[in-house]
Design an enzyme around this catalytic site. Structure first.
Site, PDB file in Angstrom:
ATOM      1  N   CYS A 294       0.799  -1.238   0.000  1.00 21.74           N
ATOM      2  CA  CYS A 294       0.000   0.000   0.000  1.00 21.74           C
ATOM      3  C   CYS A 294       0.829   1.284   0.000  1.00 21.74           C
ATOM      4  O   CYS A 294       0.549   2.190  -0.793  1.00 21.74           O
ATOM      5  CB  CYS A 294      -1.054   0.012   1.095  1.00 21.74           C
ATOM      6  SG  CYS A 294      -0.837  -1.136   2.440  1.00 21.74           S
ATOM      7  N   ARG A 323       7.422 -11.423   5.204  1.00 18.48           N
ATOM      8  CA  ARG A 323       7.083 -11.283   6.627  1.00 18.48           C
ATOM      9  C   ARG A 323       7.901 -12.285   7.425  1.00 18.48           C
ATOM     10  O   ARG A 323       8.059 -13.423   7.019  1.00 18.48           O
ATOM     11  CB  ARG A 323       5.579 -11.486   6.843  1.00 18.48           C
ATOM     12  CG  ARG A 323       4.807 -10.381   6.134  1.00 18.48           C
ATOM     13  CD  ARG A 323       3.328 -10.396   6.386  1.00 18.48           C
ATOM     14  NE  ARG A 323       2.721  -9.353   5.546  1.00 18.48           N
ATOM     15  CZ  ARG A 323       1.421  -9.202   5.359  1.00 18.48           C
ATOM     16  NH1 ARG A 323       0.572 -10.013   5.966  1.00 18.48           N
ATOM     17  NH2 ARG A 323       0.959  -8.236   4.575  1.00 18.48           N
ATOM     18  N   GLN A 341       1.293 -11.172  -3.188  1.00 17.13           N
ATOM     19  CA  GLN A 341      -0.097 -10.740  -3.022  1.00 17.13           C
ATOM     20  C   GLN A 341      -0.656 -10.296  -4.362  1.00 17.13           C
ATOM     21  O   GLN A 341       0.022  -9.571  -5.092  1.00 17.13           O
ATOM     22  CB  GLN A 341      -0.159  -9.542  -2.073  1.00 17.13           C
ATOM     23  CG  GLN A 341       0.032  -9.885  -0.614  1.00 17.13           C
ATOM     24  CD  GLN A 341      -0.168  -8.664   0.264  1.00 17.13           C
ATOM     25  OE1 GLN A 341       0.304  -7.589  -0.054  1.00 17.13           O
ATOM     26  NE2 GLN A 341      -0.874  -8.831   1.369  1.00 17.13           N
ATOM     27  N   ASP A 343      -2.417  -7.912  -5.148  1.00 20.51           N
ATOM     28  CA  ASP A 343      -2.846  -6.736  -4.417  1.00 20.51           C
ATOM     29  C   ASP A 343      -3.399  -5.668  -5.356  1.00 20.51           C
ATOM     30  O   ASP A 343      -2.977  -5.553  -6.490  1.00 20.51           O
ATOM     31  CB  ASP A 343      -1.612  -6.165  -3.702  1.00 20.51           C
ATOM     32  CG  ASP A 343      -1.955  -5.585  -2.348  1.00 20.51           C
ATOM     33  OD1 ASP A 343      -3.147  -5.517  -2.029  1.00 20.51           O
ATOM     34  OD2 ASP A 343      -1.023  -5.222  -1.622  1.00 20.51           O
ATOM     35  N   HIS A 345      -4.980  -1.401  -4.861  1.00 20.63           N
ATOM     36  CA  HIS A 345      -5.466  -0.317  -4.025  1.00 20.63           C
ATOM     37  C   HIS A 345      -6.294   0.612  -4.869  1.00 20.63           C
ATOM     38  O   HIS A 345      -5.838   1.074  -5.907  1.00 20.63           O
ATOM     39  CB  HIS A 345      -4.297   0.396  -3.349  1.00 20.63           C
ATOM     40  CG  HIS A 345      -3.600  -0.521  -2.388  1.00 20.63           C
ATOM     41  ND1 HIS A 345      -2.511  -1.272  -2.746  1.00 20.63           N
ATOM     42  CD2 HIS A 345      -3.897  -0.866  -1.121  1.00 20.63           C
ATOM     43  CE1 HIS A 345      -2.156  -2.020  -1.718  1.00 20.63           C
ATOM     44  NE2 HIS A 345      -2.971  -1.798  -0.718  1.00 20.63           N
ATOM     45  N   LYS A 428     -13.633  -4.702   7.361  1.00 23.20           N
ATOM     46  CA  LYS A 428     -13.243  -5.466   6.179  1.00 23.20           C
ATOM     47  C   LYS A 428     -14.171  -6.630   5.958  1.00 23.20           C
ATOM     48  O   LYS A 428     -14.974  -6.985   6.827  1.00 23.20           O
ATOM     49  CB  LYS A 428     -11.806  -5.935   6.294  1.00 23.20           C
ATOM     50  CG  LYS A 428     -11.511  -6.819   7.494  1.00 23.20           C
ATOM     51  CD  LYS A 428      -9.998  -6.983   7.695  1.00 23.20           C
ATOM     52  CE  LYS A 428      -9.721  -7.796   8.948  1.00 23.20           C
ATOM     53  NZ  LYS A 428      -9.100  -9.079   8.701  1.00 23.20           N
ATOM     54  N   HIS A 474      -8.420  -1.598   0.025  1.00 28.31           N
ATOM     55  CA  HIS A 474      -7.362  -2.603  -0.180  1.00 28.31           C
ATOM     56  C   HIS A 474      -8.075  -3.903  -0.552  1.00 28.31           C
ATOM     57  O   HIS A 474      -9.053  -4.260   0.108  1.00 28.31           O
ATOM     58  CB  HIS A 474      -6.593  -2.911   1.104  1.00 28.31           C
ATOM     59  CG  HIS A 474      -6.025  -1.739   1.831  1.00 28.31           C
ATOM     60  ND1 HIS A 474      -4.682  -1.586   2.035  1.00 28.31           N
ATOM     61  CD2 HIS A 474      -6.614  -0.677   2.427  1.00 28.31           C
ATOM     62  CE1 HIS A 474      -4.465  -0.485   2.732  1.00 28.31           C
ATOM     63  NE2 HIS A 474      -5.627   0.090   2.983  1.00 28.31           N
TER      64      HIS A 474
END
Lengths: 609, 609
Positions: A294, A323, A341, A343, A345, A428, A474
């Protein structure tokens, strides 16, 4: 032509109660552990017992025993347990004073119990099994061993365990058992366990040659072989295509950023321990591996001033993040230290939030359907109204929760509330997928965020010329590509649908004479975009078929003299569908169609029939 | 229809001598710096001079002056320099004793010179300009200012500089000048400088919205916007396709690895300082960001035992690597801290080395041709036979160098020898590309490696069943995707060939009445895989054209009432080719063809004509 084999079809459905939700099951297992301890001390006098709780799939007890228990010992212990159960011994709770407890322990000569006693708070309670055996225990238990079904338990394994989990202390023997309410539940549990073993993605991933791990590279960091890489690209391309059609724009950002970036986002303060250690000595000059994309996408958004007319802006990246999971927690693809991910945004005006959220949920739903992960529910992770840990205005929270609620209702999705499960910065929606073994996995997630736009001072120019704050969404339908692939391998038991199979079809020849024809057919099919190989091993047909079965290639095409003559292929689909001979052109058309439609093999088989 | 504009075509070709290769040019510039210093001290008495060397494009001198020199000062200084040059002053070398030098400096009252003197070794030499001006100087110089052409130099800029480059010391004024042998060379230099400015990829990258940098993310770490990401994917997909056809297999590996991995490969010992700082406290538990992909690909190779029949195995990855360049060295895309290598590692039998090397070079050649980087040479970077820094057997080196030599000769490539340029573990072939401004860039590289197979104990099973060591080839045609894109932006001056342009065509309408037709055409062209936009701004046509020109969109299609009626488009190609009206279907066919053929715009224009 034989019908598709479906051994699963007529199996009666047995539900397994969730341990966490069944008080009965907890009591049964807890009592079983006492029964086991009594059996062990009966058969192996001098063995000391330590602790013995119920666990997710059963129970265990840790014993201090001079030598390890053998398989034969387990059988004897089980037999002894059946005897004890059949004696219908009552479970009796007794409250005693601390000195009295000490006196009784001294009499037993079990010093571990003294240590346990020292850690207990008053009142001290014992549980007796009849009048022959007791242990320090808070309960609860069933009333009598008559409540235990001697055909609904089993002893599973022995493992070493340290006293108090401390490797400087004595090593104990831990016996694991499983116990259920009925023999049917036990059978179902065993079936699922075996099935899980058969489907284990770590085992299948190795057999199918999809990924490897390397000690030198490090734990939790998969390396993707050519076949696994193909699988990744197919999934990425599939989602990319769905996303581009919906106005998403791919971006590429670095895997590292300055600590300052993550301080601005707040991740450094909140999640520092989940990050890999900083590179460099000082925070103001240090870099960290990114654990989320992000803040990077925000930098791209912020690089120019946007008009309300450009919004929503949907920046998407298959971003690999890292991570620092404890290495003990790592296993296969479902828990890794580096993962990609899917991902994106979305930067939207407050007015666009509802519609845009709906579109995101719709995308995720259709992705799951195509992946045949049909069995999913949505968890609406909302804030706990009694807690004050959340940031942002009441109004913003209400609007965000409304957007989520509205989306699942509009789309008629199965959903349930998760009060208090919201992130501190916004609510979420999590997609909980149930797999073939009825295990639940959290995959996709969608979050509404009013926090980062604030922290990074994001703006857009509204219709009236004023500067306004956008809202961020997200979202990651797969969540993690690695985790998804792990789950898909298990869900499909390695039998990927045609569009996803690294090798879609293999041509097998009765003799080498058919090889030139096979090569020509393979080349023609490849030109149509199919992934086809020819078995050139020279092995006998039976072995070629076995090898193709082992590699779980969805389509086998056997070519003999007859097929060459008639320009056809004798098709066999995995698992176990003999289709018979079909013209090459028809096979090509049906397979191409099946790939385009993301068909499952049943549909493909029906079309080929 | 007008002919393609080509202002460049008839420009007489002026070669610029390389400073590093022209002793004359060095002398001219060195003398020019003295002339400038004399002019400054004439016009600004009290100004002290420090040092004044020749540099790549000219010369400079650092002055201690109470106030900064203005643009007007530079003009005056230049005028004074012309005067001095025209006086045809001789340059006279004088050798003096150290005490004599000190005495003369004291007389001048220039304490900087004393510091300089202290750092000089004997003998101490001065250079006089006539009998009016001198400085401590080792030379060499031209014989007289008569050898300087007063029309072949210019003063370019003033910048601050610290004495001895030390920011705790006095701040000086540095005047930069350029000087050449002839006025034609000066003009050519200025033209190139202006052209380089016009083509500067940092400027164009911003204008075209291809990438950004962010202070929070860190220097040298580009973030790719949607347009830039598209450009990257087009280049990646193009190379992937070429590679898959040649039997390369894509893989994906992590961006980090344990220190032990890089110790095994030897990179830790040799290149530790080029890596980002280790994550973690202790080397045996530490991770580092990868600066190269080879050790990872080796892990994949090593994960199973390979038969000679499987070789060559060609593992390819667009692998993003990180190198800890000093932040002062970073600028735009040509020098970055994170970049994506179009990397591949080939594992071959010694017998396959020659042919495989040839194939690799052939691939790189064809890639450069398609990218229109036609002006390249190959440097054969071989070992220095007099050095003992190399590892590996004489035999292996001979074979590897032979493979390289043979490949360039077989393919008839322009090449030159770079003796002593080999890596310590093997020889390599580097592709040196000359761009439109005759600047040279090292792009692709191919290396033969006997070292890593040894260090990682790689094997294959030979035909006779014995275990043998494979040879590795490292290769990257682009080198770095970031660097390549930087160079391509400058080479094309932002005018990407059709297949690479983020937006290939824009439809402009004379009035809003043609918008529905334009949208329909755009949608049809998109279905054919073309990247087409419609200008919906409502701006007047002139402004629409200017905006499209500014965005450097290769094809503009103007639509008026006539075009709607005749289902055609009035085509204008960048730069500056009016094609006229063509049926939509014909435009679609020609553009699709041009994309497939990677055509340049001249060919596209000719086909459209």
């Amino acid at each position: 032509m034989s019908a598709p084999a479906s051994v699963e079809q007529h199996r009666p459905k047995v539900e397994l109660p969730r341990t966490s939700e069944s008080e009965t099951l907890k009591k049964i297992r807890h009592t079983m552990s006492h029964v086991m301890a009594m059996a062990v001390q009966t058969l192996f006098p001098g063995t000391q017992v330590t602790i013995g709780p119920w666990i997710k799939q059963g129970f265990y007890y840790d014993f201090d025993s001079p030598q390890p228990f053998s398989e034969a010992d387990l059988k004897a212990i089980k037999k002894e347990m059946v005897k004890i159960i059949k004696r219908k011994l009552p479970l009796i709770r007794e409250q005693v004073s601390r000195p009295e407890a000490e006196r009784r322990i001294q009499a037993l000569k079990e010093p571990y119990k003294l240590e346990i006693l020292a850690g207990l708070e008053d009142p001290i309670t014992l549980y007796h099994l009849g009048d022959e055996w007791w242990d320090l225990c808070a309960g609860p238990h069933v009333e009598s061993t008559a409540d235990l079904n001697p055909k609904a338990f089993d002893l599973e394994s022995v493992a070493g365990a340290y006293w108090r989990g401390d490797e400087t202390k004595a090593q104990l023997q831990r016996i694991y058992g499983t116990a259920w309410e009925t023999p049917e539940q036990l059978a179902e549990y065993k079936r699922r366990k075996e099935e899980a073993l058969r489907r284990d993605h770590r085992k299948l991933g190795k057999e199918l040659g999809l990924f490897i791990f390397s000690d030198l590279v490090g734990p939790g960091l998969p390396l993707w072989t050519p076949k696994g890489t193909l699988l990744r690209s197919l999934l990425e391309d599939f989602l990319k295509q769905e996303q581009v059609q919906r106005g998403y724009q791919p971006v590429v950002t670095p895997h590292i950023g300055r600590v300052d970036l993550f301080k601005t986002s707040g991740h450094w303060q909140k999640y520092k321990d989940d990050l890999f250690p900083m590179m460099g000595e000082q925070e103001d000059e240090g870099f960290v591996l990114k654990a989320m994309n992000c803040p990077f996408h925000i930098q791209i958004y912020k690089a120019s001033l946007h008009s309300y007319r450009e919004l929503p802006i949907r920046l998407a990246e298959f971003g690999t993040v890292y991570r620092y999971e404890q290495s003990g927690e790592l296993g296969g693809l479902t828990r890794v230290r580096g993962f990609t991910q899917d991902d994106a945004h979305l930067f939207v005006t407050p007015e666009q939030l509802n519609d845009e959220f709906l579109k995101v949920v719709d995308l995720i739903q259709s992705v799951f359907r195509i992946l045949r992960l049909d069995n999913f529910k949505a968890r609406l992770s909302f804030r706990d109204p009694d807690s004050d840990k959340y940031i942002g205005s009441e109004d913003a929270w209400q609007k965000a929760e409304y957007a989520i609620q509205r989306a699942v209702e509009t789309l008629g999705m199965d959903h349930f509330l998760g009060i208090g499960e919201a992130a501190f910065y916004g609510p979420k929606l999590d997609f909980i997928v149930q797999d073939a073994l009825e295990r639940e996995w959290q995959l996709g997630t969608v979050q509404v965020d009013y926090n980062l736009p604030e922290r990074f001072d994001l703006e857009y120019v509204a219709e009236d010329g004023s500067r306004q704050r956008p809202v961020m969404i997200h979202r990651a339908p797969f969540g993690s590509l690695e985790r998804l692939i792990g789950i898909l391998i298990e869900e499909y038991a390695g039998d990927f649908p045609l569009w996803m199979a690294p090798i879609q079809a293999i041509l097998l020849t009765v003799s080498d004479e058919q090889l030139p024809f096979a090569q020509q057919v393979a080349s023609d099919l490849r030109l149509q975009g199919l992934r086809v190989e020819v078995d050139v091993s020279g092995d006998r047909l039976g072995k070629q078929i076995r090898n193709a079965e082992k590699a779980k290639i969805p389509v086998m095409a056997v070519i003999g003299a007859k097929e060459v003559e008639s320009d056809s292929l004798n098709i066999r689909l995995r698992p176990a569908v003999d289709v018979g001979s079909l013209p090459v052109s028809q096979v090509a058309a049906i397979l191409t169609q099946a790939v385009q439609n993301y068909s499952d093999w049943q549909t493909t088989a029906a079309n080929l029939a």
